[in-house]
Design a protein around this motif. Structure first.
Motif, mmCIF file in Angstrom:
data_model
loop_
_atom_site.group_PDB
_atom_site.id
_atom_site.type_symbol
_atom_site.label_atom_id
_atom_site.label_comp_id
_atom_site.label_asym_id
_atom_site.label_seq_id
_atom_site.Cartn_x
_atom_site.Cartn_y
_atom_site.Cartn_z
ATOM 1 N N GLU A 196 0.833 -1.201 0.000
ATOM 2 C CA GLU A 196 0.000 0.000 0.000
ATOM 3 C C GLU A 196 0.871 1.255 0.000
ATOM 4 O O GLU A 196 0.623 2.204 -0.758
ATOM 5 C CB GLU A 196 -0.912 -0.028 1.224
ATOM 6 C CG GLU A 196 -1.948 1.071 1.246
ATOM 7 C CD GLU A 196 -2.870 0.965 2.454
ATOM 8 O OE1 GLU A 196 -3.665 1.916 2.657
ATOM 9 O OE2 GLU A 196 -2.787 -0.044 3.194
ATOM 10 N N VAL A 197 1.887 1.298 0.850
ATOM 11 C CA VAL A 197 2.798 2.450 0.899
ATOM 12 C C VAL A 197 3.619 2.515 -0.382
ATOM 13 O O VAL A 197 3.870 3.608 -0.919
ATOM 14 C CB VAL A 197 3.712 2.350 2.136
ATOM 15 C CG1 VAL A 197 4.704 3.501 2.170
ATOM 16 C CG2 VAL A 197 2.889 2.325 3.408
ATOM 17 N N GLU A 198 4.038 1.360 -0.886
ATOM 18 C CA GLU A 198 4.808 1.328 -2.131
ATOM 19 C C GLU A 198 4.004 1.923 -3.282
ATOM 20 O O GLU A 198 4.528 2.726 -4.075
ATOM 21 C CB GLU A 198 5.201 -0.117 -2.438
ATOM 22 C CG GLU A 198 6.040 -0.280 -3.687
ATOM 23 C CD GLU A 198 6.444 -1.722 -3.929
ATOM 24 O OE1 GLU A 198 6.601 -2.084 -5.106
ATOM 25 O OE2 GLU A 198 6.604 -2.479 -2.941
ATOM 26 N N GLY A 199 2.731 1.546 -3.383
ATOM 27 C CA GLY A 199 1.884 2.094 -4.439
ATOM 28 C C GLY A 199 1.675 3.593 -4.282
ATOM 29 O O GLY A 199 1.651 4.343 -5.277
ATOM 30 N N PHE A 205 6.003 9.644 -7.225
ATOM 31 C CA PHE A 205 7.409 9.953 -7.510
ATOM 32 C C PHE A 205 8.071 9.033 -8.529
ATOM 33 O O PHE A 205 9.009 9.451 -9.186
ATOM 34 C CB PHE A 205 8.213 9.922 -6.211
ATOM 35 C CG PHE A 205 7.628 10.768 -5.127
ATOM 36 C CD1 PHE A 205 7.633 12.148 -5.222
ATOM 37 C CD2 PHE A 205 7.048 10.200 -4.020
ATOM 38 C CE1 PHE A 205 7.095 12.948 -4.243
ATOM 39 C CE2 PHE A 205 6.498 10.980 -3.012
ATOM 40 C CZ PHE A 205 6.514 12.361 -3.129
ATOM 41 N N GLY A 206 7.655 7.800 -8.627
ATOM 42 C CA GLY A 206 8.293 6.909 -9.575
ATOM 43 C C GLY A 206 8.454 5.509 -9.028
ATOM 44 O O GLY A 206 8.064 5.218 -7.887
ATOM 45 N N PRO A 207 9.039 4.600 -9.829
ATOM 46 C CA PRO A 207 9.138 3.186 -9.437
ATOM 47 C C PRO A 207 9.901 2.996 -8.117
ATOM 48 O O PRO A 207 10.926 3.639 -7.874
ATOM 49 C CB PRO A 207 9.905 2.559 -10.602
ATOM 50 C CG PRO A 207 9.700 3.489 -11.745
ATOM 51 C CD PRO A 207 9.585 4.859 -11.161
ATOM 52 N N VAL A 208 9.377 2.107 -7.280
ATOM 53 C CA VAL A 208 9.990 1.759 -6.002
ATOM 54 C C VAL A 208 10.439 0.301 -6.062
ATOM 55 O O VAL A 208 9.636 -0.589 -6.362
ATOM 56 C CB VAL A 208 8.999 1.960 -4.836
ATOM 57 C CG1 VAL A 208 9.601 1.481 -3.523
ATOM 58 C CG2 VAL A 208 8.594 3.431 -4.736
ATOM 59 N N ALA A 286 12.001 2.812 2.085
ATOM 60 C CA ALA A 286 11.688 2.582 0.673
ATOM 61 C C ALA A 286 12.926 2.843 -0.163
ATOM 62 O O ALA A 286 13.663 3.810 0.084
ATOM 63 C CB ALA A 286 10.540 3.485 0.219
ATOM 64 N N ILE A 287 13.154 1.975 -1.156
ATOM 65 C CA ILE A 287 14.283 2.136 -2.070
ATOM 66 C C ILE A 287 13.717 2.435 -3.454
ATOM 67 O O ILE A 287 13.014 1.600 -4.043
ATOM 68 C CB ILE A 287 15.157 0.863 -2.115
ATOM 69 C CG1 ILE A 287 15.688 0.518 -0.727
ATOM 70 C CG2 ILE A 287 16.319 1.046 -3.094
ATOM 71 C CD1 ILE A 287 16.493 -0.773 -0.680
ATOM 72 N N GLU A 312 0.224 13.332 2.578
ATOM 73 C CA GLU A 312 -0.783 12.806 3.484
ATOM 74 C C GLU A 312 -1.054 11.344 3.143
ATOM 75 O O GLU A 312 -1.275 10.992 1.977
ATOM 76 C CB GLU A 312 -2.074 13.609 3.367
ATOM 77 C CG GLU A 312 -1.988 15.017 3.925
ATOM 78 C CD GLU A 312 -1.952 15.020 5.454
ATOM 79 O OE1 GLU A 312 -2.471 14.071 6.056
ATOM 80 O OE2 GLU A 312 -1.404 15.979 6.024
ATOM 81 N N PHE A 313 -1.027 10.503 4.182
ATOM 82 C CA PHE A 313 -1.299 9.080 3.985
ATOM 83 C C PHE A 313 -2.149 8.588 5.150
ATOM 84 O O PHE A 313 -1.733 8.657 6.302
ATOM 85 C CB PHE A 313 0.022 8.299 3.916
ATOM 86 C CG PHE A 313 -0.166 6.813 3.778
ATOM 87 C CD1 PHE A 313 -0.462 6.252 2.545
ATOM 88 C CD2 PHE A 313 -0.072 5.974 4.888
ATOM 89 C CE1 PHE A 313 -0.643 4.882 2.410
ATOM 90 C CE2 PHE A 313 -0.244 4.613 4.769
ATOM 91 C CZ PHE A 313 -0.530 4.059 3.526
ATOM 92 N N ARG A 314 -3.360 8.147 4.846
ATOM 93 C CA ARG A 314 -4.283 7.640 5.859
ATOM 94 C C ARG A 314 -4.501 8.650 6.986
ATOM 95 O O ARG A 314 -4.513 8.308 8.163
ATOM 96 C CB ARG A 314 -3.755 6.338 6.448
ATOM 97 C CG ARG A 314 -3.806 5.150 5.503
ATOM 98 C CD ARG A 314 -4.902 4.200 5.950
ATOM 99 N NE ARG A 314 -4.853 2.937 5.243
ATOM 100 C CZ ARG A 314 -4.904 1.756 5.835
ATOM 101 N NH1 ARG A 314 -4.951 1.677 7.151
ATOM 102 N NH2 ARG A 314 -4.920 0.657 5.119
#
Length: 815
Positions: A196-199, A205-208, A286-287, A312-314
């Motif tokens: 969820e955070v990765e998405g 910003f771009g691919p994780v 996250a990388i 903002e997240f959740r």
């Protein structure tokens, strides 16, 4: 800057446990011993002579910068040794000390032997001539010291700039995991998934490449580590019994019992065993696949930008920071509260004070026994005692000691004075023994401090290993400097006539022992007694660590290896015997800086300390280099943090030097301003003598010998304060330059470079990627599965029993 994993030997894990528990093979152990040291890229030993610090960068930039720092200190103190050479020569030619004080080269080369006003001058003309000679000698000394101080400050600052540039240049050539990574704070503690955070991040910003959560493990992880270690010992003992053809042993029963106790303790402390992903979330990592995407996220997630709602997240505003390298993280310490850190810091201060008190007692003992022998001032009344007037020590101890001291220890130990001077000779050698023992005791106490700070730093629960290393370095450095410099002054100098120190004596318990020594000034008697002890202490500091490594640890390890190799059953045991000890930088930097501060503090009156310190650096460089390439285990790749901190501290040593310089150069009995006629008792008769006039405090600061040092002290302080600002500007410039270099890496993709990076470092923020935690996590999974398997079985049995009971009850109702 952080530490990076560099081919670290894995902890015993389920993946490699079978090979580690194989039967011991000496050839495999010898091969392991070679692989465990620092090797060149082609897999061979580095040559001892031609290997440069730059070649050692394969062990980490911190290792490279340590040997660069040693070479810089060798260069610096080579120049300083040349500068103080005229002072050493003029001191040696001064001829001011009496025969009894010229026992070694240490006394002869001190400021006490400088041409000055003798204790007894009966002619005014002779006094005026001695005063002129003293002023001429003072000019040479002051000029030498001024050049010395300027050179030290300039080169220290040059080294700092050079090392900063070299570190930045080296770092720009190395791809590290943290260049692509971010650290995420203020996440919900539960109810979310990594995907969820990765998405969320990818959409903005771009691919994780990876997104993981750090969990609130704390003490639970330590308990699992304990169980894992005991499980390993059980398995080792089982294999050992199998190889020896026996079913069991006392050792196996002992390890099994300890393991059961540890498992019970774990279950009692955590009644509901959890999987790793069931613990609360502390923070996330996250990388990103590219550096530009990571930089864009960093800019968005910190400062005022974060209040725009873009992060903002959740319902929570995320905070983004630069993470440490994966190997640099203490995963079990991430949730430690600020209050707990404060309590642990207070505890570390209490332990440090206790160790300093013990050290205080050791030095106080040395000064007490050294004070049992008379000084020149004590013996002026007995300057012309004849053989026929020698009393026994029982009748007139001072007169006896003064006469025997005037003969010198060699003449006093032989006929015809052997009998009359026996008490003096005994006290002389006793004072030397006590002095050496006390100095060794100080070195031992410093070693104990090192061990104490290791445990204290672990107790403080730092989040990063870098912070832990820096904490140990600073604590050991400060404690050693206080031990070697401040305590010596507190014990031996006497400031009881000063109103301020009278207040200290009255206020603190035991305050009467502070600054209540035998010497009211840093004068001639101070150098011949205490100065000699300090040179002895410096010699101990030079040889003690090297002797411990070369004469004790290396031979001990070799002998231990040969003895234990014959009895080793498992390969893992034999490998451990063939491994060298750990190469650590924090204690080396602390010892080096403490020695620099100690030597600079007293080098104005003891210039021989400068070439002694030069010898220390040469010895330290070659012994460390040889042992690193042939004996020590390959170090974890240190970053340059400790090196940077050491270079930031180094220039401030000159301030301590100049403060003590002012007192040393304004001592009345070494560099007098004027002479005055006095009445003195000589052999019971009043006699007129010309002696140096005592200076008041105000006169000392206004004297010609104090003005140069006082002026440069003020200038140096201003320069170093300004330098803190200038250095920040230079660091920012280099950081901006580094950003330009990083822009050249913008085409680098993490997924493409990952395999190459994996050779030298950890490339994941999953806790499993760190070998130090794998076995504990394996035990966590194993115990969780066993616990829930047993729980399910118990629930099934209870359900079956309940069903049987219902059937029986139904049959009874029907009947």
């Amino acid at each position: 800057t952080n530490r990076v994993q560099m081919r670290r030997r894995p902890t015993l894990t389920p993946v490699n446990i079978e090979s580690e528990l194989a039967k011991a093979d000496t050839q495999k152990a010898e091969r392991h011993q070679k692989e465990s040291v620092l090797l060149s890229p082609n897999g061979d030993y580095f040559p001892l002579w031609s290997t440069s610090p730059q070649d050692l960068a394969i062990g980490g930039i911190g290792v490279e910068m340590y040997f660069v720092f040693l070479k810089q200190m060798i260069f610096l103190f080579s120049i300083l040794s040349i500068i103080v050479l005229p002072c050493i020569i003029t001191n040696a030619q001064g001829g001011q000390l009496s025969n009894r004080q010229k026992s070694t080269i240490f006394e002869i080369t001190t400021l006490a032997n400088k041409v000055s006003m003798p204790l007894k001058v009966t002619s005014a003309a002779e006094g005026d001539q001695k005063l002129k000679d003293s002023q001429s000698a003072a000019t040479i000394t002051i000029v030498c010291d001024l050049v010395f101080s300027i050179t030290f400050v300039i080169l220290s600052l040059v080294f700092m700039i050079y090392n900063e540039y070299r570190i930045r240049s080296s770092e720009d050539k190395i791809l590290r995991t943290s260049l692509f990574a971010i650290e995420i704070h203020n996440l919900p503690v539960a109810g979310i998934k990594e995907k969820e955070v990765e998405g969320f991040l990818e959409s903005k910003f771009g691919p994780v490449a990876e997104c993981v959560f750090a969990r609130e493990l704390g003490e639970t992880l330590h308990l699992y580590e304990t169980v894992a270690q005991l499980e390993t010992e059980v398995r080792k003992e089982e294999v050992r019994c199998e190889l020896q053809g026996v079913l069991s042993s006392k050792e196996l029963a002992k390890w099994k019992m300890r393991k059961e106790q540890a498992e019970k303790k774990l279950i009692l402390s955590t009644p509901d065993l959890q999987k790793l992903d069931e613990f609360n979330i502390v923070r996330g990592y996250a990388i990103f696949n590219s550096i530009p995407d990571k930089v864009k996220c960093m800019n968005e997630g910190k400062g005022a930008c974060s209040s725009t709602g873009m992060m903002e997240f959740r319902g929570k505003t995320l905070t983004i920071t630069q993470p440490n390298e994966p190997i640099d993280i203490h995963w079990e310490n991430l949730q430690v509260a600020l209050c707990g850190k404060v309590v642990r810091s207070i505890f570390s201060v209490i332990i440090t004070i206790a160790l300093l008190i013990v050290s205080f007692l050791a030095i106080y003992t040395a000064s007490y026994y050294s004070g049992m022998l008379p000084t020149d001032d004590d013996c002026i009344a007995y300057a012309e005692v004849k053989d026929s007037d020698i009393p026994s020590s029982a009748n007139d101890k001072l007169k006896n000691y003064c006469f025997c001291a005037g003969l010198g220890i060699s003449a006093a130990s032989n006929s015809p004075y052997k009998s009359a001077c026996s008490a003096y000779v005994k006290q002389y050698y006793m004072s030397i023994i006590i002095e050496v023992v006390s100095m060794v005791a100080v070195a031992v106490i410093n070693t104990l401090m090192k061990l104490a700070f290791i445990y204290i730093a672990k107790f403080q629960r730092f989040v990063s290993i870098t912070d832990e290393e820096l904490s140990k370095f600073v604590k050991l450095f400060v404690s050693t400097v206080l031990n070697m410099v401040l305590l010596i002054l507190m014990i031996n100098l006497n400031f009881q006539s000063n109103e301020f120190f009278k207040g200290i004596h009255d206020f603190f318990p035991g305050g009467e022992y502070l600054f209540s020594g035998k010497y009211t000034d840093i004068g001639r008697n101070w150098y011949t007694a205490i100065g000699k002890s300090m040179v002895t202490l410096m010699c101990v500091q030079i040889f003690w660590p090297q002797l411990m490594d070369v004469i004790f640890w290396v031979p001990f390890k070799y002998i231990w290896r040969k003895l234990r190799a014959k009895t080793a059953v498992l390969q893992i045991d034999l490998d451990s015997y063939y491994e060298g000890t750990t190469f650590e930088l924090w204690d080396r930097y602390a010892a080096i800086l403490a020695n620099v501060f100690f030597v600079l503090a007293f080098s104005s009156g003891l210039p021989l300390l400068i070439p002694l310190l030069l010898f220390f650096f040469i010895l330290r460089y070659w012994i460390d280099k040889i042992l690193l390439l042939r004996f020590y285990k390959r170090p974890i790749s240190y970053g340059p943090s400790i090196s940077n901190r050491a270079l930031e501290i180094l220039p401030f040593a000159i301030l301590m030097h100049l403060v003590i310089c002012i007192f040393a150069f304004t001592s009345s009995d070494i560099f007098p301003l004027t002479i005055e006629k006095q009445q003195a008792q000589v052999l019971g008769q009043q006699q007129e003598v010309y002696r140096a006039k005592e200076k008041k405090v105000s006169e000392r600061f206004k004297s010609n010998t104090a003005i140069p040092s006082l002026t440069f002290l003020i200038i140096s302080f201003a320069i170093l304060v300004a330098w803190l600002i200038i250095y920040a500007i230079i660091a920012r410039f280099l950081k901006n330059r580094r950003a330009k270099v990083d822009s050249e890496l913008s085409t680098k993709l993490f997924t493409r470079e990952k395999e190459q990076m994996h050779i030298n470092q950890i490339v994941s923020y999953k806790i499993h990627a760190n070998h130090d935690y794998r076995l504990a996590l394996f035990e966590m999974r194993r115990l969780y599965e066993e616990y829930h398997k047993a729980l399910n079985k118990k629930q099934q049995q209870e359900a079956l029993a309940s069903q049987t009971e219902r059937v029986e009850l139904k049959g009874q109702v029907i009947s």
